[in-house]
Design an enzyme around this catalytic site. Structure first.
Site, PDB file in Angstrom:
ATOM      1  N   CYS A 178      76.747 102.226  51.686  1.00 28.01           N
ATOM      2  CA  CYS A 178      76.004 103.255  51.426  1.00 28.01           C
ATOM      3  C   CYS A 178      76.772 104.076  50.349  1.00 28.01           C
ATOM      4  O   CYS A 178      77.799 103.696  49.618  1.00 28.01           O
ATOM      5  CB  CYS A 178      75.597 104.245  52.753  1.00 28.01           C
ATOM      6  SG  CYS A 178      77.090 104.948  53.505  1.00 28.01           S
TER       7      CYS A 178
ATOM      8  N   ARG B 123      75.773 106.615  57.127  1.00 22.71           N
ATOM      9  CA  ARG B 123      75.051 105.277  57.474  1.00 22.71           C
ATOM     10  C   ARG B 123      75.793 103.974  57.486  1.00 22.71           C
ATOM     11  O   ARG B 123      75.786 103.060  58.610  1.00 22.71           O
ATOM     12  CB  ARG B 123      73.949 105.160  56.290  1.00 22.71           C
ATOM     13  CG  ARG B 123      72.684 106.271  56.241  1.00 22.71           C
ATOM     14  CD  ARG B 123      72.060 105.987  55.223  1.00 22.71           C
ATOM     15  NE  ARG B 123      72.800 106.540  53.761  1.00 22.71           N
ATOM     16  CZ  ARG B 123      72.230 106.348  52.585  1.00 22.71           C
ATOM     17  NH1 ARG B 123      71.283 106.101  52.534  1.00 22.71           N
ATOM     18  NH2 ARG B 123      73.054 106.861  51.752  1.00 22.71           N
TER      19      ARG B 123
ATOM     20  N   ASP C 225      68.824 108.714  53.753  1.00 24.65           N
ATOM     21  CA  ASP C 225      70.120 109.389  53.864  1.00 24.65           C
ATOM     22  C   ASP C 225      70.286 110.712  54.460  1.00 24.65           C
ATOM     23  O   ASP C 225      69.382 111.657  54.150  1.00 24.65           O
ATOM     24  CB  ASP C 225      70.530 109.778  52.350  1.00 24.65           C
ATOM     25  CG  ASP C 225      72.033 110.353  52.258  1.00 24.65           C
ATOM     26  OD1 ASP C 225      72.579 110.595  53.378  1.00 24.65           O
ATOM     27  OD2 ASP C 225      72.486 110.689  51.164  1.00 24.65           O
TER      28      ASP C 225
END
Ligand code: 4NP
Length: 151
Positions: free
Chosen positions: A7, A13, A123
């Site tokens: 990410c 994440r 996000d």
């Protein structure tokens, strides 16, 4: 099989994706090596975001010992499969790729669940707590879909 989760920050994440894939694979007796990295250098050496750690813990996944590192070109050689969380991660990884062989290893994680749709794991960094819950559940479903194909 060696899988890298990627990410932007490697604190929200992709650590959840790393922890969940490792845990679900273990539970299912599937031999797999998992790591994660971020395309940015913002948080190198840091622990995952405390909100990610807490949400994962509440669902039974311990990511507290993971530490942030930055994605590098060597990762294309070290891993068989590179899953990115969103399209900007895909583009950032693409800037580092040397050729099509490198890019063939890269795909959006949610394509495991929704093939060909190129959906993103959103996000959660700048959002509220519910985003972290949503991210955990999306990643869990995608990881399980991936493991189903492997087994
Ligand atoms: P991640 O989330 O890419 O899921 O780890 C982010 C973490 C940090 C930042 C952005 C996204 N940041 O701008 O510091």
């Amino acid at each position: 099989m060696k899988v890298l989760m990627v990410c932007l920050g490697n604190i929200c994440r992709s650590p959840v994706a790393e922890g969940l894939l490792r845990q679900r694979a273990e539970e299912q007796g599937i031999d797999i090596l998992v790591d994660s990295a971020g395309t940015s250098n913002y948080h190198i050496g840091e622990e995952p975001d405390s909100r990610s750690v807490a949400h994962a813990k509440s669902k039974g996944t311990d990511i507290s010992l993971l530490r942030c590192r930055q994605f590098s070109v060597e990762d294309f050689d070290a891993f068989d499969q590179i899953f990115v969380m969103d399209y900007s991660n895909y583009e950032n990884v693409g800037k580092i790729a040397r050729n099509n062989v490198d890019m063939k290893k890269v795909d959006l994680l949610l394509n495991q669940l929704y093939p060909g749709e190129n959906q993103s794991v959103p996000d959660p960094y700048f959002g509220g707590e519910e985003g972290f819950d949503q991210v955990y559940n999306m990643i869990d479903a995608a990881v399980n879909a991936y493991l189903k194909k492997l087994s």
